[in-house]
Design a protein around this motif. Structure first.
Motif, PDB file in Angstrom:
ATOM      1  N   THR A   1       7.590  50.567  -3.551  1.00 33.45           N
ATOM      2  CA  THR A   1       7.059  50.837  -2.211  1.00 33.45           C
ATOM      3  C   THR A   1       7.848  50.017  -1.200  1.00 33.45           C
ATOM      4  OG1 THR A   1       4.856  51.143  -3.150  1.00 33.45           O
ATOM      5  CG2 THR A   1       5.006  50.853  -0.764  1.00 33.45           C
ATOM      6  N   PHE A   2       8.271  50.688  -0.107  1.00 34.17           N
ATOM      7  CA  PHE A   2       9.020  50.031   0.966  1.00 34.17           C
ATOM      8  C   PHE A   2       8.306  50.285   2.290  1.00 34.17           C
ATOM      9  CE2 PHE A   2      11.982  51.059  -2.382  1.00 34.17           C
ATOM     10  CZ  PHE A   2      12.753  49.927  -2.502  1.00 34.17           C
ATOM     11  N   GLN A   3       8.028  49.236   3.019  1.00 36.22           N
ATOM     12  CA  GLN A   3       7.469  49.365   4.362  1.00 36.22           C
ATOM     13  C   GLN A   3       8.469  48.768   5.345  1.00 36.22           C
ATOM     14  OE1 GLN A   3       3.975  47.085   5.355  1.00 36.22           O
ATOM     15  NE2 GLN A   3       3.398  48.454   7.027  1.00 36.22           N
ATOM     16  N   LEU A   4       9.118  49.643   6.129  1.00 35.15           N
ATOM     17  CA  LEU A   4      10.107  49.180   7.107  1.00 35.15           C
ATOM     18  C   LEU A   4       9.381  48.532   8.278  1.00 35.15           C
ATOM     19  CD1 LEU A   4      13.133  49.080   7.845  1.00 35.15           C
ATOM     20  CD2 LEU A   4      12.792  51.248   9.058  1.00 35.15           C
ATOM     21  N   CYS A   5       9.678  47.276   8.520  1.00 39.78           N
ATOM     22  CA  CYS A   5       8.985  46.523   9.571  1.00 39.78           C
ATOM     23  C   CYS A   5       9.706  46.594  10.913  1.00 39.78           C
ATOM     24  CB  CYS A   5       8.840  45.062   9.158  1.00 39.78           C
ATOM     25  SG  CYS A   5       8.000  44.832   7.572  1.00 39.78           S
ATOM     26  N   ARG A   6      11.037  46.486  10.875  1.00 42.11           N
ATOM     27  CA  ARG A   6      11.808  46.418  12.116  1.00 42.11           C
ATOM     28  C   ARG A   6      13.240  46.859  11.843  1.00 42.11           C
ATOM     29  NH1 ARG A   6      11.124  41.010  14.001  1.00 42.11           N
ATOM     30  NH2 ARG A   6       9.462  41.672  15.414  1.00 42.11           N
ATOM     31  N   GLY A   7      13.870  47.479  12.868  1.00 45.01           N
ATOM     32  CA  GLY A   7      15.274  47.845  12.758  1.00 45.01           C
ATOM     33  C   GLY A   7      15.510  49.056  11.873  1.00 45.01           C
ATOM     34  N   GLN A   8      16.740  49.146  11.363  1.00 41.03           N
ATOM     35  CA  GLN A   8      17.162  50.251  10.499  1.00 41.03           C
ATOM     36  C   GLN A   8      17.711  49.670   9.209  1.00 41.03           C
ATOM     37  OE1 GLN A   8      16.661  53.467  11.396  1.00 41.03           O
ATOM     38  NE2 GLN A   8      15.794  52.776  13.349  1.00 41.03           N
ATOM     39  N   MET A   9      17.346  50.286   8.074  1.00 39.86           N
ATOM     40  CA  MET A   9      17.771  49.761   6.787  1.00 39.86           C
ATOM     41  C   MET A   9      17.953  50.900   5.788  1.00 39.86           C
ATOM     42  SD  MET A   9      16.082  46.483   4.802  1.00 39.86           S
ATOM     43  CE  MET A   9      16.091  45.518   6.293  1.00 39.86           C
TER      44      MET A   9
ATOM     45  N   ASN B   1      18.235  42.425  14.171  1.00 39.33           N
ATOM     46  CA  ASN B   1      17.427  42.053  13.009  1.00 39.33           C
ATOM     47  C   ASN B   1      16.716  43.250  12.406  1.00 39.33           C
ATOM     48  OD1 ASN B   1      18.243  39.483  13.444  1.00 39.33           O
ATOM     49  ND2 ASN B   1      16.242  38.665  14.002  1.00 39.33           N
ATOM     50  N   SER B   2      16.679  43.285  11.074  1.00 35.52           N
ATOM     51  CA  SER B   2      15.938  44.310  10.345  1.00 35.52           C
ATOM     52  C   SER B   2      15.116  43.622   9.272  1.00 35.52           C
ATOM     53  CB  SER B   2      16.892  45.323   9.690  1.00 35.52           C
ATOM     54  OG  SER B   2      17.674  45.983  10.662  1.00 35.52           O
ATOM     55  N   SER B   3      13.928  44.175   8.992  1.00 37.69           N
ATOM     56  CA  SER B   3      13.092  43.594   7.947  1.00 37.69           C
ATOM     57  C   SER B   3      12.297  44.688   7.237  1.00 37.69           C
ATOM     58  CB  SER B   3      12.144  42.539   8.529  1.00 37.69           C
ATOM     59  OG  SER B   3      11.259  43.111   9.465  1.00 37.69           O
ATOM     60  N   VAL B   4      11.957  44.416   5.975  1.00 37.60           N
ATOM     61  CA  VAL B   4      11.239  45.387   5.159  1.00 37.60           C
ATOM     62  C   VAL B   4      10.393  44.637   4.131  1.00 37.60           C
ATOM     63  CG1 VAL B   4      13.123  45.610   3.480  1.00 37.60           C
ATOM     64  CG2 VAL B   4      11.510  47.492   3.761  1.00 37.60           C
ATOM     65  N   LYS B   5       9.238  45.218   3.768  1.00 39.79           N
ATOM     66  CA  LYS B   5       8.411  44.698   2.690  1.00 39.79           C
ATOM     67  C   LYS B   5       8.610  45.573   1.463  1.00 39.79           C
ATOM     68  CE  LYS B   5       4.762  42.333   5.291  1.00 39.79           C
ATOM     69  NZ  LYS B   5       3.313  42.296   5.608  1.00 39.79           N
ATOM     70  N   VAL B   6       8.787  44.916   0.293  1.00 36.97           N
ATOM     71  CA  VAL B   6       9.096  45.641  -0.941  1.00 36.97           C
ATOM     72  C   VAL B   6       8.083  45.245  -2.025  1.00 36.97           C
ATOM     73  CG1 VAL B   6      10.870  46.169  -2.654  1.00 36.97           C
ATOM     74  CG2 VAL B   6      11.539  45.517  -0.324  1.00 36.97           C
ATOM     75  N   GLN B   7       7.621  46.254  -2.779  1.00 33.23           N
ATOM     76  CA  GLN B   7       6.729  46.000  -3.915  1.00 33.23           C
ATOM     77  C   GLN B   7       7.129  46.904  -5.073  1.00 33.23           C
ATOM     78  OE1 GLN B   7       3.031  47.936  -4.133  1.00 33.23           O
ATOM     79  NE2 GLN B   7       1.910  46.209  -4.986  1.00 33.23           N
ATOM     80  N   ALA B   8       7.105  46.361  -6.282  1.00 34.35           N
ATOM     81  CA  ALA B   8       7.307  47.146  -7.505  1.00 34.35           C
ATOM     82  C   ALA B   8       6.073  46.973  -8.372  1.00 34.35           C
ATOM     83  CB  ALA B   8       8.553  46.676  -8.247  1.00 34.35           C
ATOM     84  N   SER B   9       5.550  48.102  -8.881  1.00 31.36           N
ATOM     85  CA  SER B   9       4.334  48.038  -9.684  1.00 31.36           C
ATOM     86  C   SER B   9       4.259  49.232 -10.623  1.00 31.36           C
ATOM     87  CB  SER B   9       3.093  48.021  -8.776  1.00 31.36           C
ATOM     88  OG  SER B   9       1.913  48.103  -9.536  1.00 31.36           O
ATOM     89  N   PRO B  10       3.752  49.027 -11.846  1.00 33.86           N
ATOM     90  CA  PRO B  10       3.546  50.158 -12.755  1.00 33.86           C
ATOM     91  C   PRO B  10       2.217  50.863 -12.495  1.00 33.86           C
ATOM     92  CG  PRO B  10       3.031  48.121 -13.883  1.00 33.86           C
ATOM     93  CD  PRO B  10       3.490  47.734 -12.502  1.00 33.86           C
ATOM     94  N   HIS B  11       1.376  50.329 -11.626  1.00 37.19           N
ATOM     95  CA  HIS B  11       0.027  50.868 -11.410  1.00 37.19           C
ATOM     96  C   HIS B  11      -0.045  51.563 -10.056  1.00 37.19           C
ATOM     97  CE1 HIS B  11      -0.994  48.464 -14.877  1.00 37.19           C
ATOM     98  NE2 HIS B  11      -0.602  47.363 -14.236  1.00 37.19           N
TER      99      HIS B  11
END
Length: 556
Positions: A366-374, A417-427
């Motif tokens: 899961t990726f949530q783009l917070c700011r900028g372009q990535m 500046n660019s920022s993103v939140k990243v999560q990896a999960s099997p559930h």
């Protein structure tokens, strides 16, 4: 030109080698005029024009000869010849033929013939020869009673050259002038840039409006002339921009292939099998930073000074430089269910890598783009499984084997500046982020606006969730900056308590009816407000809707 001696002497030497094997009797006085006319018509194309650049096509191993004579009536005439090979090395030479004595004394006929042959042979001499692919110029002084022959030969393959003959050494030259030191200096090297500078051409100082510098960048080698660069690029299958197609005017491009950067600067980039070739013309600036290069790559740089009125050019001494190696990005370990917040400044750090080892066959990123372009690039055991630009909230469900290694590479696509939140999960059935509606836009109703209130609406989901509304008073000239700088990952904890309007729970099993409205009261007339809605899922992590700017009515 007064060239009566030339027409008498030319048939003897027109196709002869430096050493004559036999002599030819000159025509009689009665047939001389007719002979001159026929000879001119036949050899007209072989006479080299004075003061004009001539393009000559050469076939492999077949020599080509051109002739010129200079104005009669002066003892010495200065002249110069500039030859520009446009591809492979060539051989070329200048031969001079001195005119014979005016008349032979009467005597034995055989003795006269032998004497003529010996004199003619002794009057042929080679004054210059050259082999190579550099631009060469010969300068000399000519006697009025001399005929010159230029011989060109290509031994590698069919090619073409340009030749420029001039006897006007006092007026403005066809070719722009190079400075005393024609070298290009490399004054800065980065991971993706190289900064170059060179000394100004005297022609720029004298004719600024009609002179410009053009820079050619490639990964193969330097070019000794713009003509050679044109040929190399054209032979690779590329089309030339008009600014580069200078010495070969028939080869022009469609205008849409040129990208205008400013009034005095244009750039074109073409991809070829051997790499990237670029040409940039920057007017009369003599310092330039080449952008968007690849790290750890050697590039060759050539600067040409171009006369826009004559399309003639001169080449500085080319140089080369290797860009710096891109530092290995730090690899961060991703753990099941843990959120990693990645921030890239776009200048010093544009890349970030995350590694995850699968303990289940199916993995959800899961990726949530917070700011900028990535942009995100995901590989599994070295093979690409996903690659795209991020926008909002993005899920990737990937199926593999136990203990597969996933590498997530994040790259900022802009300098801010660019920022993103990243999560990896099997559930996936217990996602960290809430279930999202079809759109995260906030809608306002113009007819429901008053001087003291605004009505807004937004979409919900089939899952009961918490929604919190916030407002902020702003000036009209701040709207764009507020929208651009908004951190889409930040929650209400970053907001002032006075900005909070309300929180409510809402859901509907019928998605067509999963819409909620709210009227915000207690506002000031004629004032602009920025409204935000935060959605909270079971985990408590918020998702921010797109901000909405609404202005209350001034008069009611």
């Amino acid at each position: 030109l007064k060239m009566s001696w030339f027409w008498l002497y030319l048939p003897l030497h027109l196709l002869m080698a430096p050493c004559l094997c036999h002599s030819i009797k000159a025509p009689t006085t009665s047939s001389q005029q007719s002979f001159k006319t026929d000879l001119f018509n036949f050899y007209h194309s072989l006479i080299l024009a004075d003061g004009k650049e001539t393009t000559i096509h050469l076939l492999k191993d077949i020599p080509k000869r051109y002739y010129f004579v200079l104005e009669e009536g002066r003892v010495l005439v200065p002249f110069s010849i500039t030859v520009t090979p446009c591809d492979v090395p060539i051989e070329w030479s200048i031969l001079v033929y001195k005119s014979p004595p005016a008349k032979a004394t009467p005597g034995d006929h055989n003795t006269q013939e032998v004497s003529k042959s010996q004199k003619a042979s002794s009057m042929v001499s080679t004054i210059f020869n050259y082999k190579g692919n550099s631009v060469e110029t010969y300068m000399g002084m000519s006697s009025h009673s001399a005929l010159y022959l230029l011989e060109f030969l290509s031994t590698e393959r069919d090619t073409h050259i340009t030749v420029y003959l001039t006897t006007d050494t006092t007026s403005r030259h066809l070719y722009p002038e190079l400075p005393m030191d024609p070298r290009i200096d490399v004054i800065g090297i980065g991971h993706t840039t190289v900064t170059l500078t060179w000394k100004h051409s005297p022609s720029v100082l004298q004719h600024r409006d009609s002179i410009q510098y053009c820079l050619l960048v490639n990964e193969k080698h330097n070019y000794k002339s713009l003509c050679a660069a044109e040929t190399a690029i054209r032979s690779s299958g590329m089309k030339l921009p008009p600014t580069l197609a200078l010495s070969l005017s028939p080869y022009l491009l469609e205008p849409q292939q040129v990208m205008i950067l400013s009034n005095s600067e244009l750039s074109i980039i073409n991809k070829v099998s051997s790499g990237e070739v670029r040409q940039v013309c920057m007017g009369t600036k003599n310092t330039y930073t080449v952008p968007n290069l690849s790290p750890s790559t050697q590039y060759y740089f050539d600067v040409f000074i171009v006369n826009l009125l004559t399309n003639a050019s001169a080449a500085y001494t080319g140089t080369f430089a290797r860009t710096l190696e891109e530092p290995e990005p730090k690899v961060t370990e991703l753990k099941d269910g843990k959120v990693v917040h990645v921030v890239l400044d776009g200048k010093k750090q544009k890349f970030y890598s995350l590694q995850y080892q699968a303990r289940h066959k199916k993995i959800h990123f899961t990726f949530q783009l917070c700011r900028g372009q990535m942009r995100v690039h995901i590989t599994r055991n070295g093979k690409t499984v996903a690659s795209e630009n991020l926008s909002g909230l993005r899920y990737f469900s990937l199926k593999g084997k136990l203990l597969d290694t996933y590498l997530v590479q994040l790259r900022s696509t802009e300098e801010s500046n660019s920022s993103v939140k990243v999560q990896a999960s099997p559930h996936f059935h217990k996602p960290l982020f809430p279930l999202l509606p079809e759109s995260l836009k906030i809608k306002s109703f113009s007819k429901l606006r008053t001087c003291r209130s605004v009505t807004i609406a937004w979409l919900g989901t089939q899952e009961e969730s918490k929604y919190c509304v916030y407002r902020k008073r702003i000036e009209e000239d701040q709207v764009w900056r507020e929208l651009q700088s908004a951190d889409r990952c930040s929650g209400p904890e970053s907001r002032h308590k006075s900005e909070k309007v309300l929180c409510k729970y809402f859901y509907d099993l019928n998605l067509q009816r999963a819409v909620t409205t709210e009227t915000i009261k207690g506002l000031e007339a004629g004032t602009l407000y920025l409204f935000d809605v935060y959605l909270f899922g079971p985990s408590g992590i918020p998702v921010r809707y797109h901000s909405k700017a609404v202005k209350t009515r001034k008069k009611c």
